[in-house]
Write a protein that holds these residues in place. Sequence first.
Motif, mmCIF file in Angstrom:
data_model
loop_
_atom_site.group_PDB
_atom_site.id
_atom_site.type_symbol
_atom_site.label_atom_id
_atom_site.label_comp_id
_atom_site.label_asym_id
_atom_site.label_seq_id
_atom_site.Cartn_x
_atom_site.Cartn_y
_atom_site.Cartn_z
ATOM 1 N N ASP A 128 0.808 -1.218 0.000
ATOM 2 C CA ASP A 128 0.000 0.000 0.000
ATOM 3 C C ASP A 128 0.840 1.267 0.000
ATOM 4 N N THR A 129 1.969 1.257 0.702
ATOM 5 C CA THR A 129 2.771 2.484 0.728
ATOM 6 C C THR A 129 3.287 2.828 -0.662
ATOM 7 N N ALA A 130 3.650 1.823 -1.444
ATOM 8 C CA ALA A 130 4.110 2.081 -2.812
ATOM 9 C C ALA A 130 2.957 2.558 -3.688
ATOM 10 N N ARG A 131 1.767 2.004 -3.460
ATOM 11 C CA ARG A 131 0.596 2.460 -4.230
ATOM 12 C C ARG A 131 0.288 3.914 -3.900
ATOM 13 N N ILE A 132 0.307 4.232 -2.611
ATOM 14 C CA ILE A 132 0.030 5.604 -2.184
ATOM 15 C C ILE A 132 1.069 6.553 -2.770
ATOM 16 N N ALA A 133 2.325 6.183 -2.691
ATOM 17 C CA ALA A 133 3.393 7.030 -3.225
ATOM 18 C C ALA A 133 3.210 7.262 -4.720
ATOM 19 N N ALA A 134 2.800 6.229 -5.447
ATOM 20 C CA ALA A 134 2.624 6.366 -6.893
ATOM 21 C C ALA A 134 1.489 7.328 -7.221
ATOM 22 N N VAL A 135 0.388 7.214 -6.492
ATOM 23 C CA VAL A 135 -0.748 8.111 -6.738
ATOM 24 C C VAL A 135 -0.370 9.546 -6.386
#
Length: 704
Positions: A128-135
Amino acid sequence: MKKTLLTAATLLALGLAAQANAHESHACADEACTLQALYGGSGDSGAGIATAATSFGTWGFDTAGMDTSVAPGTDFFAYASGTWAKNTGIPADMSSYGAFRALRDLSEVRVRALVEGYALGDPATGGDTARIAAVYQGFMDEATIEKLGAAPLQPVLERVREADSHLALARLMAARDTFNTTLFGLSVADDQRDPDHYTLYMSQSGLGLGDREMYLRENFAPQRERYVAYIAQLLELAGWNDPKANAEAVMAFETKVAEAHWTRAESRDRDRTYNPVPFERFDAYAPGFPWAEYFKAAGVDQGRLAVVRQSTAVPKMAKIFAGTDVATLQAWQAFHAVDGAAPLLSSRFANAHFEFRDKFMSGQLEQRERWKRAVALVEGSLGEAVGREYVKLYFPADSKAKMDELVSNVKAAMGARLDTLEWMSPATKAEAHAKLKGFGLKIGHPETWRDYSGLRIANGDVVGNVLRSKQFEWDYRRARLGKEVDKGEWGMTPQTVNAYYNSVKNEIVFPAAILQPPFFDPKADPAVNYGGIGGVIGHEIIHGFDDQGRKSDGAGVLRDWWTAEDAAKFEAQAAKLGAQYEAFEFPQLPGLHINGRTAMGENIGDLGGLTIALEAYRRSLGGKPAPVIDGFTGEQRLFLGWAQVWRTLWRDDALRQQLVNGTHSPGHIRAFAPLRNIDAWYDAFGIKEGDPLYIAPEDRVRIW
């Protein structure tokens, strides 16, 4: 009924009569700055909500924000918050400002600190942290977005161009991986007549101006004229043929749809809005629309029926759809595609959207800072993933324990009030007690968090990430059709500054972010807490007994459990309350008033909620007298605590939008309007006949 004019002090506070006197300020960009603006003093930089609260007055109320030159019976909003209003400007990137918005600022700052600490990696493997960072970082990469221009929009527009028949357009309307709109909004939610299972609901939709009144009332002609220009502007940006003529055609089409729509007041009536229609009956019920293909394209054809909310509107809209030429429907879809995508695109699209949607329609002077829009984008896509980390930092354990106690006391006070109601029969009281006993309670955050592992997020693909998030959310919802309801699910994230009552689950829910000053402070004077969060708790409890919530029983089933006589008495008092609110005039907005029927549930919630909060506070004293603090009695402090949470400043255009599109009365009205029906307020502040806010005892509304 006598019209109630807002006093000059309140008009000043609202920014209506003397808006120039309120300086335009810029929102804070870090937590220390935000806390300083909210609480005064130096604020804190991350010690948590309990520490932050210590600088909010000395006992939980901002006495420095009062204007004691105004008598409480003349203008209680100005008395409680007049100096605050005079010294507080609406930030340039907002259209209104107050206690809710200030806490939302704080929540945004905290979320920003979280998400900016996440490293950009591979969203497919980084969790999730990588998804959040990407968004987040994808939207913050303004240079790349500017370079791409309209390119990310082209696949969406190509789908519109390829939809060259009514059948193809109906399928496009059902798609969720797009920015297009629909006439028939589909959603999956708890079945009001079978609360243990999910069902499909259908609601009227399709209006770019939001509400039918914007299309039909004469005094909104400037908004309609500007809307047509905006449609043409976006169609031209999209390279659509003949944008001006198509804009006129789109407006004519939406006006016909608006004429078919139910009013907001009609759409609140839960008896009228539960109309199950089996799929096989739709062709006969609403001919002119390819229903089977629509349900199939939406991915809900495994279901059996749809509960239609506006039953007479849907057949009319199906006929309008069938009678509208394909070119107009394509232009309508193209415009809404660009309108939906514009905030994610280059500046020429984003600025056009801001100039109409935010500046012209709501009076917002400046575009919100990019990081704030990025935070909103993350929360819209991965809200609970953010919330999971938020509560670890900003939700102290003692807040939940003290909230449990407060809720228990307010709930007990509601039970005591039921016993003393003279207008309600024993049979209805028994049902009401059973419903109250069955109330569920959720505080802070969900026990089980959403799983986002199936959501595909890609670095640098802002538009694609949003479209896949929309599809991911819809797939999550539609897969539930006919299945058992998840009783633990939340309808808000923990970082949301709000609360709600769910009639089908018969529960009240308080996210972590609202459990801080001025609503709730574990260190504050109890009277202020009872007036603040206690009033909000009461408000949510009363939603189970307002004009619509009262139609469900203790199990959440939509059924009539009232005697006819009791229902008639309730409705008579509710009508009196609605008339009180409709009497308020807004001189800067001639012809506009609060819609008493549309805002009825919220207004009943305020009156009943504060009434039982007062009862709960009295019970909490255990028979002992309340202390006097700074010359204020306990009940005075309670009413001041209530007024403090409804501090609100408005721009004219935003207030217009609230009066037309909102189901809540404006916050500054909520600060004093319910008090006029509570005898204890008159006693506490010596309000007498002749005072502008005075209502004779026999005319005061007494429901709960």
